[in-house]
Every structure is written in C-alpha cells, then in structure tokens.
Design a protein around this motif. Structure first.
Motif, short mmCIF file in Angstrom:
data_model
loop_
_atom_site.label_atom_id
_atom_site.label_comp_id
_atom_site.label_asym_id
_atom_site.label_seq_id
_atom_site.Cartn_x
_atom_site.Cartn_y
_atom_site.Cartn_z
N ARG A 55 -20.54 88.88 -6.80
CA ARG A 55 -19.33 88.03 -6.76
C ARG A 55 -19.30 87.30 -5.43
O ARG A 55 -19.47 87.89 -4.37
CB ARG A 55 -18.08 88.88 -6.93
CG ARG A 55 -16.78 88.07 -6.93
CD ARG A 55 -15.60 88.94 -7.27
NE ARG A 55 -15.69 89.46 -8.62
CZ ARG A 55 -15.27 88.82 -9.72
NH1 ARG A 55 -14.73 87.63 -9.62
NH2 ARG A 55 -15.39 89.38 -10.90
N TYR A 56 -19.07 85.99 -5.50
CA TYR A 56 -18.96 85.16 -4.31
C TYR A 56 -17.61 84.47 -4.32
O TYR A 56 -17.01 84.22 -5.37
CB TYR A 56 -20.06 84.10 -4.27
CG TYR A 56 -21.44 84.68 -4.12
CD1 TYR A 56 -21.93 85.02 -2.87
CD2 TYR A 56 -22.24 84.92 -5.23
CE1 TYR A 56 -23.20 85.56 -2.72
CE2 TYR A 56 -23.51 85.46 -5.10
CZ TYR A 56 -23.98 85.78 -3.84
OH TYR A 56 -25.24 86.32 -3.70
N PHE A 57 -17.12 84.15 -3.14
CA PHE A 57 -15.84 83.49 -2.95
C PHE A 57 -16.11 82.17 -2.24
O PHE A 57 -16.85 82.13 -1.26
CB PHE A 57 -14.92 84.37 -2.10
CG PHE A 57 -14.65 85.71 -2.72
CD1 PHE A 57 -13.48 85.93 -3.42
CD2 PHE A 57 -15.58 86.73 -2.64
CE1 PHE A 57 -13.23 87.17 -4.02
CE2 PHE A 57 -15.35 87.96 -3.22
CZ PHE A 57 -14.17 88.17 -3.92
N ASP A 75 -10.25 81.26 -1.70
CA ASP A 75 -10.57 81.84 -3.00
C ASP A 75 -10.31 83.35 -2.94
O ASP A 75 -11.00 84.07 -2.23
CB ASP A 75 -12.04 81.56 -3.33
CG ASP A 75 -12.47 82.08 -4.68
OD1 ASP A 75 -11.67 82.72 -5.39
OD2 ASP A 75 -13.65 81.85 -5.04
N ASP A 135 -19.34 86.52 0.72
CA ASP A 135 -19.64 87.65 -0.16
C ASP A 135 -18.40 88.53 -0.29
O ASP A 135 -17.35 88.23 0.28
CB ASP A 135 -20.86 88.44 0.32
CG ASP A 135 -20.66 89.10 1.68
OD1 ASP A 135 -19.52 89.15 2.20
OD2 ASP A 135 -21.67 89.58 2.23
N GLU A 136 -18.52 89.64 -1.00
CA GLU A 136 -17.37 90.52 -1.23
C GLU A 136 -16.87 91.20 0.04
O GLU A 136 -15.71 91.60 0.12
CB GLU A 136 -17.71 91.56 -2.30
CG GLU A 136 -17.87 90.94 -3.67
CD GLU A 136 -18.13 91.95 -4.76
OE1 GLU A 136 -17.13 92.49 -5.28
OE2 GLU A 136 -19.30 92.19 -5.07
N ALA A 176 -24.15 80.01 -6.09
CA ALA A 176 -22.82 79.87 -5.51
C ALA A 176 -22.76 78.63 -4.62
O ALA A 176 -21.80 77.87 -4.65
CB ALA A 176 -22.44 81.12 -4.72
N GLU A 193 -10.04 85.27 -5.84
CA GLU A 193 -10.57 85.93 -7.04
C GLU A 193 -12.09 86.03 -7.05
O GLU A 193 -12.65 87.01 -7.52
CB GLU A 193 -10.11 85.19 -8.29
CG GLU A 193 -8.62 85.25 -8.49
CD GLU A 193 -8.18 84.50 -9.73
OE1 GLU A 193 -9.00 84.34 -10.65
OE2 GLU A 193 -7.02 84.07 -9.76
N GLY A 194 -12.75 84.99 -6.58
CA GLY A 194 -14.20 84.96 -6.61
C GLY A 194 -14.74 84.70 -8.00
O GLY A 194 -14.02 84.74 -8.99
N THR A 195 -16.04 84.46 -8.05
CA THR A 195 -16.75 84.20 -9.30
C THR A 195 -18.11 84.85 -9.20
O THR A 195 -18.73 84.86 -8.13
CB THR A 195 -16.91 82.68 -9.52
OG1 THR A 195 -15.62 82.07 -9.52
CG2 THR A 195 -17.60 82.38 -10.83
N CYS A 196 -18.59 85.37 -10.30
CA CYS A 196 -19.93 85.96 -10.32
C CYS A 196 -20.96 84.86 -10.52
O CYS A 196 -20.85 84.04 -11.44
CB CYS A 196 -20.04 86.99 -11.44
SG CYS A 196 -19.05 88.47 -11.12
N TYR A 197 -21.95 84.84 -9.64
CA TYR A 197 -23.06 83.90 -9.72
C TYR A 197 -24.36 84.69 -9.69
O TYR A 197 -24.41 85.80 -9.15
CB TYR A 197 -23.04 82.91 -8.55
CG TYR A 197 -21.87 81.97 -8.55
CD1 TYR A 197 -21.86 80.85 -9.36
CD2 TYR A 197 -20.76 82.22 -7.76
CE1 TYR A 197 -20.79 79.98 -9.37
CE2 TYR A 197 -19.68 81.35 -7.76
CZ TYR A 197 -19.69 80.24 -8.56
OH TYR A 197 -18.63 79.38 -8.58
#
Length: 80
Positions: free
Chosen positions: A3-5, A17, A59-60, A29, A19-23
């Motif tokens: 997961r990246y933000f 951001d 990153d997380e 990302a 929530e982030g999104t998985c890439y």
C-alpha cells in the motif's frame, strides 16, 4: 501488494492521502502520481503565473520514497 500513499501540494494547498492504494510496486505508485499531476495542474495559476505541483509517494511507515514535480509557468505578452 504493498500500500502506498500519494500526497499532493502546490505550495498553497496540500492534500494528504489517509487511505492509500495498493500498487504492484513503487514504480506503479509513482506512475499514478505522474498521471494525476496534469489534472491538478489545470487550476489557474496565481497572478505571477508560476506554480509547482508536487506529489509525494509514501509507504505504510510514512517514509517518502518518491517525489514527482510538475512546474507550470504561464506568461502573457500583450504587446505582441
């Protein structure tokens, strides 16, 4: 997938951001950040016509892994 933000700023306003999104990876990302910057850059520039838009890929753990910058310069030449 990790997961990246992706946070955005233009020198005046910042969007974090939460929530982030998985890439698939960091490059995916980064590419998402690059793809978003032209849309953000459609906002009219300030009176001086200059604006720098930045995206930060985190990153997380919150570590900034990538910075993407789009510079906008708009000049008028009314004497022409």
């Amino acid at each position: 997938m990790p997961r990246y933000f992706i946070d955005y700023e233009d020198g005046q306003v910042g969007l974090r951001d939460e929530e982030g999104t998985c890439y698939a990876d960091l490059h995916a990302a980064r590419d998402a950040a690059i793809a978003a910057l032209p849309d953000i850059g459609r906002e009219p520039p300030p009176a001086d016509g200059q604006r720098a838009f930045k995206a930060y890929v985190r990153d997380e753990a919150g570590t900034v892994l990538c910075t993407v910058t789009l510079n906008l310069a708009a000049e008028c030449h009314p004497e022409r």
